[in-house]
Design a protein around this motif. Structure first.
Motif, short mmCIF file in Angstrom:
data_model
loop_
_atom_site.label_atom_id
_atom_site.label_comp_id
_atom_site.label_asym_id
_atom_site.label_seq_id
_atom_site.Cartn_x
_atom_site.Cartn_y
_atom_site.Cartn_z
N GLN A 110 14.61 8.56 2.20
CA GLN A 110 14.95 9.72 2.65
C GLN A 110 13.46 10.32 3.33
O GLN A 110 13.47 10.56 4.18
CB GLN A 110 15.82 10.37 2.38
N LYS A 111 12.73 10.60 1.84
CA LYS A 111 11.75 10.87 1.59
C LYS A 111 10.41 9.92 3.24
O LYS A 111 10.13 10.29 3.65
CB LYS A 111 10.84 10.78 0.85
N SER A 112 10.71 8.55 2.54
CA SER A 112 9.84 7.43 3.15
C SER A 112 10.23 7.73 4.04
O SER A 112 9.43 7.58 5.33
CB SER A 112 9.84 6.85 2.64
N ARG A 151 0.64 -1.07 -0.10
CA ARG A 151 0.10 0.06 -0.16
C ARG A 151 0.42 1.23 0.37
O ARG A 151 -0.13 2.41 -0.03
CB ARG A 151 -1.01 0.00 1.31
N SER A 152 2.42 1.49 0.28
CA SER A 152 2.54 2.59 0.70
C SER A 152 3.35 3.00 -1.26
O SER A 152 3.78 2.39 -1.98
CB SER A 152 4.13 2.01 1.19
N GLU A 209 8.76 10.97 6.68
CA GLU A 209 7.41 10.49 6.98
C GLU A 209 7.07 9.37 8.14
O GLU A 209 5.80 8.33 7.99
CB GLU A 209 6.46 10.39 5.76
N GLY A 210 8.01 8.67 8.26
CA GLY A 210 7.44 7.62 9.27
C GLY A 210 7.61 5.98 8.58
O GLY A 210 7.14 5.53 9.77
N GLN A 211 7.82 6.32 7.54
CA GLN A 211 7.97 5.03 7.03
C GLN A 211 9.24 3.67 6.61
O GLN A 211 10.26 4.01 6.36
CB GLN A 211 7.62 5.08 5.41
N ASN A 212 9.05 2.62 6.81
CA ASN A 212 10.93 2.14 7.21
C ASN A 212 10.14 1.42 5.04
O ASN A 212 10.68 0.22 6.15
CB ASN A 212 10.79 1.30 8.50
N LEU A 213 10.88 2.08 4.69
CA LEU A 213 10.70 1.12 3.59
C LEU A 213 12.02 -0.43 2.94
O LEU A 213 12.98 -0.18 3.08
CB LEU A 213 11.16 2.01 2.40
N ASP A 214 11.52 -0.91 2.91
CA ASP A 214 12.42 -2.26 3.13
C ASP A 214 12.65 -2.30 1.69
O ASP A 214 12.06 -2.63 0.49
CB ASP A 214 11.66 -3.91 2.99
N ILE A 237 19.70 15.88 -6.75
CA ILE A 237 18.43 16.34 -6.04
C ILE A 237 17.58 15.90 -4.98
O ILE A 237 16.27 16.83 -4.33
CB ILE A 237 17.54 14.39 -6.82
N THR A 238 18.27 15.63 -3.30
CA THR A 238 18.13 16.17 -1.94
C THR A 238 17.71 17.35 -1.95
O THR A 238 16.89 17.56 -0.97
CB THR A 238 18.78 15.05 -1.15
N ARG A 239 19.11 18.30 -2.56
CA ARG A 239 18.48 19.90 -2.29
C ARG A 239 18.25 20.11 -3.23
O ARG A 239 17.36 21.05 -2.56
CB ARG A 239 20.06 20.45 -2.96
N VAL A 240 17.23 19.74 -4.01
CA VAL A 240 15.98 20.35 -4.83
C VAL A 240 14.98 20.84 -3.60
O VAL A 240 13.99 20.79 -4.05
CB VAL A 240 16.24 20.15 -6.68
N PHE A 241 14.63 18.76 -3.73
CA PHE A 241 13.99 18.24 -3.51
C PHE A 241 12.89 17.76 -1.67
O PHE A 241 11.80 18.62 -1.17
CB PHE A 241 13.51 17.03 -3.83
N LEU A 242 13.97 18.19 -1.35
CA LEU A 242 14.24 18.07 0.07
C LEU A 242 15.16 18.82 1.13
O LEU A 242 14.61 18.63 2.83
CB LEU A 242 15.19 17.03 0.64
N GLY A 243 15.56 20.04 0.04
CA GLY A 243 15.71 21.73 1.06
C GLY A 243 16.81 20.82 1.94
O GLY A 243 17.36 21.40 2.37
N HIS A 244 17.99 19.85 1.11
CA HIS A 244 18.43 19.45 2.22
C HIS A 244 20.49 20.62 1.78
O HIS A 244 21.11 20.83 0.11
CB HIS A 244 19.92 18.31 1.47
#
Length: 294
Positions: A173-175, A68-69, A178-183, A112-119
């Motif tokens: 990193q985005k997941s 469902r993720s 948001e509290g999701q642990n992506l396997d 990409i993390t700088r552009v989309f996540l603001g790192h």
């Protein structure tokens, strides 16, 4: 399965050695070409993970799939692009060209993390990006001046690998934020399934010999399924900069194996440009590691 730090380091060295075997093995194929090469490797990766995952994580691994993720599915698409583009690129241009193009992955991830996540990016990373860009530009410019019609196409296909990889790690990193642990391991299998389905109609009619299928089955098990699973275990012990530095060994091993095992000597311009790219990555990761341990 919990490794000590030393065991994790040596395991990652072994992982990069297994990853690096794709180029030299591809050069020993007899009849399989292009999308058929990708199809068989992805197919045997799926078969291998169908066995490895239950043995490693138990039979309940299938009931725990995060179906469902949306990140699970996005991640699978990224793995599919990486699996497909990598093998197609190897059939179009030299192993060294593909591996050095892929080496810009960590820097693309930073952008990409700088552009989309603001790192925020430290100055050392911006310097590494500039140096790596010069190295890639030098390599591409020199190769294009030789008039090789397949170099540009092969390199552009290879560039899809670090782009998809950068998107993949950004999604992770985005997941997590948001509290999701992506396997990651099941998403690797999803990517292999998607790659298999995508390349099946493009592989017809099959031309691979029994010898080719055997080599590609070996890649599916030993070059993808096993090392990808082991890398996840190592990543639980090693720091991110350590993993990034050790992963650079794939490029060194891959070029050396193709040179030794398939007599595919890289062009001088590729070696010089690649040295600049690897040097930029090494400097960036080493300075980051030193800063965090002062």
């Amino acid at each position: 399965m919990r490794l000590t730090h030393g065991m994790a380091v040596w395991t990652m060295v072994g992982v990069t050695a297994l990853w690096s075997m794709a180029g030299v093995v591809t050069r020993h194929l007899e009849q399989a070409r292009s999308f058929e090469v990708t199809f068989w490797r992805s197919f045997f990766t799926v078969v291998s993970l169908l066995v490895i995952l239950p043995l490693w994580q138990g039979r309940s691994v299938w009931s725990r799939l995060p179906l469902r993720s949306r990140y699970f599915w996005y991640s699978g698409i990224c793995w599919s692009v990486m699996f497909t583009a990598f093998m197609v690129a190897l059939t179009l241009t030299a192993v060294a060209n593909v591996l050095i193009t892929m080496a810009v992955g960590p820097l693309l991830t930073a952008l990409i993390t700088r552009v989309f996540l603001g790192h925020r990016l430290p100055g050392r990373t911006w310097l590494a990006i500039v140096l790596a860009g010069v190295g890639i530009g030098w390599m591409y410019g020199s190769q294009l001046s030789l008039g090789d019609p397949h170099f540009l196409i092969g390199s552009l296909v290879a560039l899809c690998v670090p782009i998809a990889g950068s998107v993949q790690w950004t999604l992770v990193q985005k997941s997590q934020s948001e509290g999701q642990n992506l396997d990651l391991v099941p998403s690797v299998m999803l990517g292999a399934i998607l790659s298999t389905l995508l390349t099946l109609p493009l592989s017809m009619p099959f031309q691979a010999s029994v010898h080719d299928v055997g080599l590609l089955a070996m890649l599916g098990l030993f070059q993808l399924a096993i090392p990808c699973a082991l890398s996840v275990v190592c990543a639980r012990v090693l720091k991110a900069p350590e993993v990034a530095l050790l992963a650079l060994l794939e490029i060194v091993f891959g070029i050396a194996l193709a040179w030794w095992g398939a007599n595919e000597a890289p062009q001088l311009s590729v070696l010089l440009g690649g040295t600049l790219v690897l040097g930029a990555l090494l400097l960036n990761e080493w300075l980051g590691w030193r800063q965090n341990n002062v």
